[in-house]
Write an enzyme that holds these catalytic residues in place. Structure first.
Site, mmCIF file in Angstrom:
data_model
loop_
_atom_site.group_PDB
_atom_site.id
_atom_site.type_symbol
_atom_site.label_atom_id
_atom_site.label_comp_id
_atom_site.label_asym_id
_atom_site.label_seq_id
_atom_site.Cartn_x
_atom_site.Cartn_y
_atom_site.Cartn_z
ATOM 1 N N LYS A 201 12.663 79.970 135.540
ATOM 2 C CA LYS A 201 11.644 79.252 136.269
ATOM 3 C C LYS A 201 11.909 79.418 137.765
ATOM 4 O O LYS A 201 13.051 79.315 138.215
ATOM 5 C CB LYS A 201 11.676 77.762 135.897
ATOM 6 N N LEU A 203 11.807 78.110 141.373
ATOM 7 C CA LEU A 203 11.671 76.867 142.133
ATOM 8 C C LEU A 203 11.007 77.174 143.463
ATOM 9 O O LEU A 203 11.385 78.136 144.150
ATOM 10 C CB LEU A 203 13.043 76.230 142.341
ATOM 11 N N GLU A 275 27.180 78.774 142.841
ATOM 12 C CA GLU A 275 25.963 78.695 143.646
ATOM 13 C C GLU A 275 24.827 78.045 142.870
ATOM 14 O O GLU A 275 24.635 78.315 141.680
ATOM 15 C CB GLU A 275 25.564 80.089 144.124
ATOM 16 N N ASN A 289 30.398 83.411 142.340
ATOM 17 C CA ASN A 289 31.108 84.491 143.010
ATOM 18 C C ASN A 289 32.601 84.267 142.829
ATOM 19 O O ASN A 289 33.140 83.243 143.270
ATOM 20 C CB ASN A 289 30.757 84.533 144.495
ATOM 21 N N ARG A 291 35.350 85.222 144.144
ATOM 22 C CA ARG A 291 36.056 85.778 145.298
ATOM 23 C C ARG A 291 35.936 84.811 146.469
ATOM 24 O O ARG A 291 35.278 83.779 146.385
ATOM 25 C CB ARG A 291 35.447 87.130 145.698
ATOM 26 N N ARG A 337 26.247 84.514 161.381
ATOM 27 C CA ARG A 337 26.720 85.888 161.183
ATOM 28 C C ARG A 337 26.141 86.781 162.278
ATOM 29 O O ARG A 337 24.921 86.930 162.394
ATOM 30 C CB ARG A 337 26.295 86.403 159.816
#
Length: 449
Positions: A201, A203, A275, A289, A291, A337
């Protein structure tokens, strides 16, 4: 205790690991391509070994070259940084087969979380909330259309082995489904060698929230709060902050405990990030992840811990040096960044740095391998630095970021610094009222003017 660690990476993250090793009294070995012979991580490490020509496939992704560098240098362990081989289960197995230590989770856990369907199934079993979607992979357009009908549009088709925004397509209707389905499969095949996809789904107005976890492989695991990484362009994060401006202390503790308990159950070792998409007070797992993350410094700032040091300690067989009760949020941190890119189209902009000055002062950190006269090679990711600020609260962190951006000088190339100056003038950014779609919608409005 390790005597010598080889760093299988480049740029600012390699330099970050070199510094942690030096503080721990451990010798560091930098590997590099011929294009990176003058890079700062090469200059700063105790030893440096050239492992191949500029293309990553012939240097930083060359497993034989990296293993050979370990044998030549006598390094006992490998720190992978992020990217490159950091989440490659086969590489981890080869490292262990050569009686070396991989500073990260086991090959089993990397493999488990690297396949998105397996990861989602595992998280469901561990009690982590997931986005509603298909049970396993989807093999045909007909099956995809049935799922779209069952869950309602929009839906998102994702490559099982995907990452970095590749192999992801949104279908807003049944009419869009065939093209989106085939495109996602094709991107999965071309980028990851795996055409399998699954469907979830979609979002509409979520935030991207990620929870930092850490385990010692002995059944102990903690969480170090969350980061809000919602400001993204083409699924690539550009601005991250911790704690999340939309997350209460109670919510943080609840989702953090859920994640830490899940990692304790599987005996996870090292750093990891779980996440989520977050909408209407609900969390939906999207991936893990296995790492260290690019944005780990904001977590280090608000908790006062060195995550790289902890990675090394745990890899040596030591228990966590802190408990959950030791971890208290202190203030607010933001990372932006800095990429070597030309605005407004974000085209890569490698070249020679004619002048570089890093900002300083209270609460300011710069992770970068830049220096005057350095030539940024055109072969790798455009990230050239990270500016991290820490304040007593979010307004102070924002003010400190604005001041630090004004002090930063990177001449000779174009960078994304002007983007952050512009963002800090936006009321939504100052108030923390944004979703994962905010930045791209804002950029589209600018382009239309």
């Amino acid at each position: 205790m390790f005597d010598k660690i080889l760093i299988a990476n480049r740029g600012e993250i390699a330099l970050r690991v070199v510094r942690a090793c030096r503080e721990m009294g451990i010798q560091s070995v930098a590997v590099h391509s011929t294009a990176d012979s003058d890079a700062m991580h090469v200059r700063m490490a105790d030893e440096a070994i050239c492992i191949g020509p500029p293309p990553s496939t012939q240097s930083y992704l060359s497993v034989p070259a990296i293993i050979s560098a370990c044998e030549i240098s006598g390094a006992q362990a490998i720190h992978p940084g992020y990217g490159f081989l950091s989440e490659n289960a086969s590489f981890v197995q080869i490292v262990e087969d050569h009686d070396l230590k991989f500073i990260g989770p086991s090959a089993e856990h990397i493999r488990m979380m690297g396949d998105k369907i397996t990861a989602k199934d595992t998280m469901k079993e561990l009690g982590v909330p997931c986005v509603p979607g298909s049970e396993g992979g989807v093999d045909s357009v007909e099956e995809a259309l049935k799922i779209g009908e069952d869950f309602g549009y929009p839906v998102i088709i994702k490559a099982t082995a995907g990452g970095g925004g590749k192999g992801m397509k949104v279908a807003n209707s049944a009419e869009e489904m065939p093209t989106a389905f085939q495109t996602a499969r094709a991107e999965g095949k071309s980028n990851f060698g795996n055409s399998e996809v699954y469907i979830e789904k979609y979002l509409t107005l979520p935030r991207h929230i990620e929870v930092q976890i850490f385990g010692d492989g002995k059944g102990n695991a903690v969480h170090l709060g969350e980061r809000d990484c919602s400001l993204q362009r083409r699924h690539q994060k550009v601005f991250e902050e911790a704690p999340g401006p939309a997350i209460s202390a109670e919510t943080r503790a609840a989702i953090g405990k859920t994640c830490a308990d899940a990692m304790a159950k599987i005996g996870y070792s090292g750093a990891g990030t779980i996440e989520f998409l977050y909408e209407n007070g609900e969390f939906y797992f999207i991936e893990m992840n296995t790492r260290l993350q690019v944005e780990h410094p904001v977590t280090e700032a608000i908790f006062g811990v060195d995550l790289v040091r902890e990675q090394i300690r745990v890899a040596q067989g030591e228990s966590l040096s802190f408990t959950q009760d030791d971890l208290k949020v202190n203030g607010h941190a933001i990372e932006v960044r800095i990429n070597a890119e030309r605005l407004p189209d974000f085209a890569p902009c490698p070249g020679r740095i004619t002048q570089y000055h890093a900002p300083g002062g209270l609460g300011v950190r710069v992770d970068s391998g830049l220096y005057d006269g350095y030539s940024i090679p055109p072969y790798y990711d455009s990230l050239i630095g990270k500016l991290i600020v820490h304040g007593r609260d979010r307004p102070e962190a924002l003010a400190r970021l604005n001041r630090a951006l004004g002090e930063l000088i990177v001449d000779g190339i174009d960078t994304t610094v002007p983007l952050f100056h512009a963002l800090l003038a936006e009321p939504d950014i100052l108030s923390g009222d944004y979703t994962i779609h905010w930045l791209e919608e804002w950029l589209a409005k600018l382009a239309a003017k």
